[in-house]
Design a protein around this motif. Structure first.
Motif, PDB file in Angstrom:
ATOM      1  N   ARG A  45       0.831  -1.218   0.000  1.00 38.27           N
ATOM      2  CA  ARG A  45       0.000   0.000   0.000  1.00 38.27           C
ATOM      3  C   ARG A  45       0.859   1.259   0.000  1.00 38.27           C
ATOM      4  N   VAL A  46       2.070   1.169   0.508  1.00 35.37           N
ATOM      5  CA  VAL A  46       2.949   2.323   0.605  1.00 35.37           C
ATOM      6  C   VAL A  46       4.015   2.222  -0.477  1.00 35.37           C
ATOM      7  N   LYS A  47       4.312   3.350  -1.115  1.00 36.25           N
ATOM      8  CA  LYS A  47       5.345   3.366  -2.151  1.00 36.25           C
ATOM      9  C   LYS A  47       6.683   2.981  -1.534  1.00 36.25           C
ATOM     10  N   PRO A  48       7.380   2.007  -2.121  1.00 38.73           N
ATOM     11  CA  PRO A  48       8.664   1.578  -1.549  1.00 38.73           C
ATOM     12  C   PRO A  48       9.642   2.735  -1.432  1.00 38.73           C
ATOM     13  N   ALA A  49      10.358   2.792  -0.300  1.00 36.42           N
ATOM     14  CA  ALA A  49      11.333   3.861  -0.077  1.00 36.42           C
ATOM     15  C   ALA A  49      12.600   3.593  -0.880  1.00 36.42           C
ATOM     16  N   ASP A  50      13.379   4.648  -1.086  1.00 36.26           N
ATOM     17  CA  ASP A  50      14.674   4.528  -1.729  1.00 36.26           C
ATOM     18  C   ASP A  50      15.512   3.491  -0.985  1.00 36.26           C
ATOM     19  N   ARG A  51      16.210   2.623  -1.740  1.00 37.39           N
ATOM     20  CA  ARG A  51      16.975   1.531  -1.127  1.00 37.39           C
ATOM     21  C   ARG A  51      18.038   2.057  -0.171  1.00 37.39           C
ATOM     22  N   GLU A  52      18.669   3.168  -0.548  1.00 37.97           N
ATOM     23  CA  GLU A  52      19.718   3.716   0.308  1.00 37.97           C
ATOM     24  C   GLU A  52      19.137   4.225   1.617  1.00 37.97           C
ATOM     25  N   LEU A  53      17.936   4.827   1.541  1.00 36.32           N
ATOM     26  CA  LEU A  53      17.297   5.299   2.769  1.00 36.32           C
ATOM     27  C   LEU A  53      16.948   4.127   3.684  1.00 36.32           C
ATOM     28  N   LYS A  54      16.597   3.006   3.096  1.00 35.24           N
ATOM     29  CA  LYS A  54      16.320   1.821   3.918  1.00 35.24           C
ATOM     30  C   LYS A  54      17.564   1.385   4.689  1.00 35.24           C
ATOM     31  N   VAL A  55      18.711   1.451   4.016  1.00 37.53           N
ATOM     32  CA  VAL A  55      19.963   1.094   4.689  1.00 37.53           C
ATOM     33  C   VAL A  55      20.264   2.088   5.802  1.00 37.53           C
ATOM     34  N   PHE A  56      20.086   3.403   5.511  1.00 35.78           N
ATOM     35  CA  PHE A  56      20.258   4.419   6.562  1.00 35.78           C
ATOM     36  C   PHE A  56      19.366   4.089   7.760  1.00 35.78           C
ATOM     37  N   ALA A  57      18.110   3.735   7.462  1.00 38.19           N
ATOM     38  CA  ALA A  57      17.137   3.471   8.527  1.00 38.19           C
ATOM     39  C   ALA A  57      17.548   2.274   9.365  1.00 38.19           C
ATOM     40  N   LEU A  58      17.993   1.211   8.691  1.00 40.72           N
ATOM     41  CA  LEU A  58      18.399   0.005   9.415  1.00 40.72           C
ATOM     42  C   LEU A  58      19.581   0.286  10.335  1.00 40.72           C
ATOM     43  N   LEU A  59      20.595   0.991   9.829  1.00 39.79           N
ATOM     44  CA  LEU A  59      21.777   1.278  10.629  1.00 39.79           C
ATOM     45  C   LEU A  59      21.451   2.259  11.756  1.00 39.79           C
ATOM     46  N   THR A  60      20.541   3.198  11.504  1.00 31.93           N
ATOM     47  CA  THR A  60      20.112   4.115  12.568  1.00 31.93           C
ATOM     48  C   THR A  60      19.434   3.352  13.696  1.00 31.93           C
TER      49      THR A  60
END
Length: 764
Positions: A367-382
């Motif tokens: 339902r939600v537009k997939p986020a930029d892959r790099e932002l996902k990595v930022f989010a995981l490491l954060t």
């Protein structure tokens, strides 16, 4: 005949002109972003620290941990590298190898680069502190561009990273303040997490088109590994942990064993370089001086030095806006505050919150537009960084099951802020690509808001006052040196263990280093590492008898005594009065009257006339090789009830009768009382060094006095106590799980020449 060459020369000139112009434009395009980032960062730093008021030779701070850092730099400038410092720990020396470190990069830059232009620890440290701001901005800008952020977004990330909340007050931890190495470590983590190569080995090295980028990548990786590994054990450890998280995620997500192996090798390489640096320092330890290991952490300390999520949400506790500052002060006053006061600032916080939202959105179906892959990595490491940062989180798990030596997890706020600012820079870049003018306006507004939010000129050092203080200390030391001569050893009172000792009355930790930091030919008693014979001989000095104390100091070669009056409850009134009566008028006093020094020449002449030169020498040897009784193994810190010292203990406390001498000392008499922490009965089984045992039963509120005799061989002579009981329960007292109580430990030897000290009875 000449037309063709002329035409050729003209075309060549035109082509050369265009080529040169193109190169100029290329380099201008490369440099404009870094130059703007550095200039804005320097301007932000200058207004926060009021740099225009600073002069060469001015210190940034002269309190607490700042003094320890300044002493390390002075040792570096005076002796080439921190190690055996003969100017501290008199009559022996300071052996810095007992506190291993991995700060070699910062030591090299301060001592071997900036130190080429100045031998003042104040100038060198201040310049390196100032440089830390533009260096942090530049390394963060480089990381942002490497992660494909636009120029405006990279400038925002670089500038605001360089002035993270608290950076302007971090001089007391100068190497931690030099967090420009962190983006270099995160470059390694992000490239691995994104599946990008860190090394290229299989290259057609004869092909310049293929060779040049491969060589640049390999050199960049090697440079980043060395900088993060030798830029401080905390930032090295944090990088390794986040890299381990990335390795684990890639193992689960891709099952690509080859990639995982490369990540593990990178992790091991960083750890090996850091460990090699630490081992290299520790290799200089003189094990013959070791009495009790110092600098050891407990796993429970991670709970105290970890951060809280609210630390990241609330404004900086020293915010320039009073209302925002009060919000954090009010919260901390009603809770347990984090010691190092971490904060992100509103811009980085917005980025972190957005990243956490992205992390949550990955749990929502399509339902939600997939986020930029790099932002996902930022989010995981954060999220991983916050998990280690928080009280009771992964940091506590690491401290309990791996090592407690990394205890201040709140310092991860630098990395959390880095990812938050990368996210903000990413969105500024998106705006800039759609509308260049709007992107520039957004970047300008964010920088202005961020700098105002994250800095406070009211906290700038009072350079004039510090300049006056240094001049006063310099005069104080020079007066002593003029009176007693070059190379004199000065004994400093009160006796304060080094390093990391709580304040003694109004005297903060490391205050005894203040006169040492000014140029002089004097040697100082403070600075030898506790837990070694170089320092702990002082624990047996007769502090309660000033005449006896002076005799011992004279016998060990001291020619002056200095008193820091802030270290006494009565501001040293009683002691200074006694010293004046025994030694005459002071030979030097600071302008505020805090430091006072006396010449020991009169006492030396009197003692020599009384006992003779040979006996004086023998007495000095006995003073430096006493018996010291330790009770800190398996027991908590000393407390006092009605002036009687006591310690709550664990299930197996140990009393170490430590003989600093070279021969056995017979008949060391110990006496102490044992008590139970509650009404349940306790049996204390005492194991003596010779193998014999003694049992003591205690119940209710009663106490039993114990008398023991130990024949102390050179070195450790442990007296171990095991506690048991049929209805044994371990109550919580003062937040501690306790099994028994050790009260009023005392010791003496019948031979009056033998000096005996008891740590529990130590007067601070």
């Amino acid at each position: 005949m000449r037309a063709i060459p002329t035409s050729g020369n003209g075309l060549h000139k035109v082509a050369k002109k265009f080529w040169t112009t193109g190169r100029i434009r290329h380099w201008a395009d490369l440099l404009v972003g870094p130059v703007i980032t550095v200039l804005i960062s320097v301007a932000a730093m200058a207004q926060a620290l009021k740099v225009w008021q600073w002069r060469l030779g001015d210190p940034i701070d002269l309190s607490g941990d700042s003094l320890s850092g300044l002493a390390q730099i002075k040792d570096l400038l005076d002796h080439g590298w921190p190690g055996s410092n003969p100017d501290l720990g008199a009559p022996f020396h300071q052996d810095a190898s007992w506190f291993p470190y991995a700060d070699h990069l910062h030591l090299f830059l301060t001592g071997k680069v900036i130190g080429l232009f100045s031998n003042s620890p104040f100038t060198v440290s201040a310049i390196y502190f100032f440089l830390g701001f533009p260096l942090a901005a530049l390394s963060m800008y480089w990381l942002a561009r490497q992660r494909h952020l636009g120029r405006a977004g990279s400038v925002v990330a670089g500038v605001l990273f360089s002035v993270l909340p608290g950076h302007q007050t971090m001089f007391s931890h100068l190497w931690l303040a030099s967090y420009w190495v962190v983006p270099l470590g995160m470059w390694l983590v992000l490239r691995f997490a994104m599946g990008e190569p860190l090394f290229r080995i299989k290259v057609a090295w004869r092909d310049p088109v293929d060779r040049r980028p491969a060589l640049l990548l390999n050199l960049t990786t090697a440079f980043c590994v060395l900088c993060i590994a030798l830029g401080g054990i905390y930032y090295s450890a944090f990088t390794i942990l986040l890299l381990a998280v990335a390795v684990l995620v890639r193992l689960v997500a891709t099952r690509d064993r080859a990639t995982v192996v490369r990540g593990v090798l990178l992790l091991v390489t960083i750890g090996t370089v850091s460990l090699a640096a630490i081992v290299g320092v520790a290799a200089g330890q003189d094990k013959s001086t070791l009495v009790s290991p110092s600098g050891q952490r407990g796993f429970w300390e991670s709970e105290y030095f970890a951060g809280k999520f609210m630390d990241l949400v609330l404004p900086w506790i020293h915010h320039r806006v009073d209302a925002l500052q009060y919000l954090t002060v009010a919260y901390n006053s009603s809770t347990t505050p984090t010691p190092e006061e971490p904060a992100l600032g509103v811009i980085a916080l917005a980025g972190v919150v957005a990243l956490l939202v992205i992390m949550v959105s990955t749990l929502v179906p399509q339902r939600v537009k997939p986020a930029d892959r790099e932002l996902k990595v930022f989010a995981l490491l954060t999220l991983a960084a916050i998990s280690f940062f928080s009280i009771g989180g992964l940091g506590s798990f690491f401290a309990l099951f791996v090592t407690p030596q990394i205890r201040t997890w709140s310092r991860l706020f630098v990395i959390i802020g880095l990812f938050g600012l990368l996210a903000v820079g990413h969105w500024v870049s998106v705006v800039g690509r759609r509308n260049r003018i709007l992107g520039l306006l957004t970047a300008t507004a964010l920088i202005a808001i961020g700098v105002l939010d994250q800095t406070n000129p009211a906290l700038a050092p009072n350079y004039k006052a510090l300049r006056t203080e240094i001049a006063d200390l310099r005069t104080f030391s020079q007066r002593i040196s003029t009176k007693v001569g070059s190379g004199c050893s000065v004994f400093q009172l009160p006796i304060v263990p080094y390093p990391e000792n709580p304040p003694v009355h109004d005297m903060t930790d490391y205050a005894h280093l203040r006169p040492y930091l000014t140029p002089s030919s004097l040697r100082w008693s403070y600075g030898a590492f506790r837990g070694t014979s170089l320092a702990d001989w002082q624990l047996a000095l007769p502090q309660k008898s000033t005449p006896a104390l002076l005799d011992d100091l004279v016998a060990t070669g001291f020619c002056a005594v200095e008193v820091d009056r802030a270290g006494f409850a009565d501001r040293g009134a009683a002691l200074t009065s006694q010293l004046t009566a025994l030694l005459g008028k002071p030979i030097s006093t600071t302008g505020d009257g805090r430091l006072v020094a006396w010449d020991l020449a009169q006492a030396r002449d009197a003692l020599t006339a009384r006992v003779g030169v040979e006996q004086l020498k023998a007495t000095g040897d006995l003073v430096l090789h006493p018996v010291v009784v330790y009770s800190d193994h398996g027991a908590y810190t000393v407390q006092r009830g009605n002036q009687t010292p006591y310690q709550w203990t664990g299930p197996s406390p140990e009393i170490d009768v430590h003989n600093f001498g070279r021969t056995t000392i017979n008949g060391v008499h110990l006496s102490f009382s044992l008590a139970a922490p509650n009404s349940g009965p306790r049996r204390f089984t005492i194991h003596l060094p010779g193998g014999s045992t003694q049992e003591v039963d205690v119940s209710g509120s009663s106490t039993n006095r114990v008398q023991l005799v130990v024949n102390a061989v050179p070195g450790r002579n442990p007296v171990t106590i095991t506690i048991s009981g049929t209805t044994l329960s371990a109550p919580h007292i003062d937040g501690k799980i306790v099994f028994g109580k050790l009260i009023d430990l005392q010791a003496y030897v019948s031979d009056p020449r033998i000096h005996v000290g008891v740590v529990q009875q130590f007067v601070d």
